[in-house]
Write an enzyme that holds these catalytic residues in place. Structure first.
Site, PDB file in Angstrom:
ATOM      1  N   GLY A   1      48.310  44.545 199.643  1.00 42.57           N
ATOM      2  CA  GLY A   1      46.927  44.122 199.829  1.00 42.57           C
ATOM      3  C   GLY A   1      46.101  44.052 198.568  1.00 42.57           C
ATOM      4  O   GLY A   1      44.868  44.126 198.625  1.00 42.57           O
TER       5      GLY A   1
ATOM      6  N   ASN B   1      46.408  29.705 201.443  1.00 40.06           N
ATOM      7  CA  ASN B   1      47.466  30.668 201.135  1.00 40.06           C
ATOM      8  C   ASN B   1      47.532  30.866 199.630  1.00 40.06           C
ATOM      9  O   ASN B   1      47.255  29.940 198.865  1.00 40.06           O
ATOM     10  CB  ASN B   1      48.807  30.100 201.626  1.00 40.06           C
ATOM     11  CG  ASN B   1      49.976  31.031 201.336  1.00 40.06           C
ATOM     12  OD1 ASN B   1      49.890  32.240 201.548  1.00 40.06           O
ATOM     13  ND2 ASN B   1      51.072  30.478 200.844  1.00 40.06           N
TER      14      ASN B   1
ATOM     15  N   HIS C   1      50.376  31.786 196.804  1.00 36.57           N
ATOM     16  CA  HIS C   1      51.832  31.861 196.651  1.00 36.57           C
ATOM     17  C   HIS C   1      52.149  32.250 195.206  1.00 36.57           C
ATOM     18  O   HIS C   1      51.531  31.735 194.271  1.00 36.57           O
ATOM     19  CB  HIS C   1      52.459  30.502 196.988  1.00 36.57           C
ATOM     20  CG  HIS C   1      53.948  30.530 196.923  1.00 36.57           C
ATOM     21  ND1 HIS C   1      54.718  31.007 197.949  1.00 36.57           N
ATOM     22  CD2 HIS C   1      54.797  30.175 195.934  1.00 36.57           C
ATOM     23  CE1 HIS C   1      55.994  30.960 197.597  1.00 36.57           C
ATOM     24  NE2 HIS C   1      56.069  30.446 196.381  1.00 36.57           N
TER      25      HIS C   1
ATOM     26  N   GLU D   1      46.500  36.063 189.767  1.00 36.02           N
ATOM     27  CA  GLU D   1      46.398  35.601 191.163  1.00 36.02           C
ATOM     28  C   GLU D   1      45.103  36.098 191.826  1.00 36.02           C
ATOM     29  O   GLU D   1      44.471  35.368 192.590  1.00 36.02           O
ATOM     30  CB  GLU D   1      47.625  36.122 191.928  1.00 36.02           C
ATOM     31  CG  GLU D   1      47.750  35.581 193.338  1.00 36.02           C
ATOM     32  CD  GLU D   1      49.042  36.056 194.023  1.00 36.02           C
ATOM     33  OE1 GLU D   1      49.563  37.136 193.655  1.00 36.02           O
ATOM     34  OE2 GLU D   1      49.504  35.339 194.926  1.00 36.02           O
TER      35      GLU D   1
HETATM   36  C1  GAR Z   1      51.312  38.076 196.404  1.00 35.87           C
HETATM   37  O1  GAR Z   1      51.846  37.938 195.126  1.00 35.87           O
HETATM   38  C2  GAR Z   1      51.406  36.766 197.180  1.00 35.87           C
HETATM   39  O2  GAR Z   1      51.372  35.636 196.370  1.00 35.87           O
HETATM   40  C3  GAR Z   1      52.765  36.881 197.839  1.00 35.87           C
HETATM   41  O3  GAR Z   1      52.853  38.214 198.209  1.00 35.87           O
HETATM   42  C4  GAR Z   1      52.144  39.027 197.270  1.00 35.87           C
HETATM   43  C5  GAR Z   1      51.287  39.989 198.045  1.00 35.87           C
HETATM   44  O4  GAR Z   1      50.725  40.949 197.203  1.00 35.87           O
HETATM   45  N1  GAR Z   1      52.838  35.967 198.934  1.00 35.87           N
HETATM   46  C6  GAR Z   1      53.962  35.345 199.282  1.00 35.87           C
HETATM   47  O5  GAR Z   1      55.029  35.530 198.742  1.00 35.87           O
HETATM   48  C7  GAR Z   1      53.803  34.357 200.426  1.00 35.87           C
HETATM   49  N2  GAR Z   1      54.866  33.412 200.424  1.00 35.87           N
HETATM   50  P1  GAR Z   1      49.532  41.870 197.673  1.00 35.87           P
HETATM   51  O6  GAR Z   1      49.909  42.447 199.036  1.00 35.87           O
HETATM   52  O7  GAR Z   1      49.444  42.935 196.629  1.00 35.87           O
HETATM   53  O8  GAR Z   1      48.289  41.026 197.762  1.00 35.87           O
END
Ligand code: GAR
Length: 207
Positions: free
Chosen positions: A14, A108, A110, A180
């Site tokens: 998260g 989204n 990614h 990100e």
């Molecule tokens: C993020 O890097 C996001 O881009 C990726 O999961 C991570 C979640 O991190 N999403 C995917 O791979 C979707 N295909 P977080 O829980 O620390 O925000």
């Protein structure tokens, strides 16, 4: 955009959700985080919601809801009356009919520079593993609208980072997340402002 309701969907730590919490608290986004919905029983994102007084809804797939999981998921989301749905590390893939209920209302983030290293099977650390294996020297993140084809919707913005010789999937993931978090907040800002136009796969917006 004040008063716009954002519903965030997440499955993991998260940290992207946290970036949205901080942006709302700091006044960068004038919107309401209406809820955090997770497909996990427990995860960091749910904990962050609870710690910040945001409605936290856990809705895992179980033997009893397996047949109509996404119908029930839709009822939950509809009940939250979102103006925007943000997938911030959400690891389930929605059926097409679900996505079509919210045209250009789901975005989204990614962890790669789409259209490379995206699609079914490319999620979380797997993405970074594949990037490192490929020998690519640049990676990054992509914020995009969600359409029925996985990871193929119009691109709102991207940020790049270098892939270092000694990177592991974990270290690359950390470096990508640094850019990100800011990119996701900016993408949400652009979409809530409504000051953009979609032209094919590109989202045009004033810089
Ligand atoms: C993020 O890097 C996001 O881009 C990726 O999961 C991570 C979640 O991190 N999403 C995917 O791979 C979707 N295909 P977080 O829980 O620390 O925000």
């Amino acid at each position: 955009m004040a008063g716009k309701r954002i519903v965030v969907l997440a499955s993991g730590e998260g940290t992207n959700f946290q970036a949205l919490i901080d942006a709302v608290a700091g006044g960068k986004l004038s919107a309401t985080l209406a809820a955090l919905v997770s497909d996990r029983k427990e995860c960091g994102a749910l904990e962050r919601a609870k710690r910040n007084g945001i409605k936290a809804i856990s809705f895992p797939r179980t033997p009893s809801n397996r047949g109509n999981y996404f119908e029930e998921f839709l009822a939950i989301i509809d009940g939250l009356k979102p103006d925007l749905i943000v997938l911030a590390g959400f690891m389930k893939i929605f059926p097409d009919w679900f996505i079509l209920k919210f045209p250009m209302k789901i975005i989204n983030t990614h962890p790669s520079l789409l259209p490379c290293f995206g699609g079914t099977g490319f999620y979380g650390l797997h993405v970074h593993e594949r990037v490192i294996e490929s020998g690519a020297r640049i990676s990054g993140c992509t914020a995009h609208f969600v359409i029925p084809a996985v990871d193929a919707g119009p691109i709102i913005l991207q940020r790049s980072v270098a892939v270092e010789d000694n990177d592991t999937p974990e270290s690359l993931s950390e470096r990508v997340k640094e850019v990100e978090h800011e990119a996701l907040v900016e993408a949400v800002y652009i979409v809530l402002q409504g000051n953009y136009r979609i032209s094919g796969k590109r989202v045009l917006h004033p810089e």
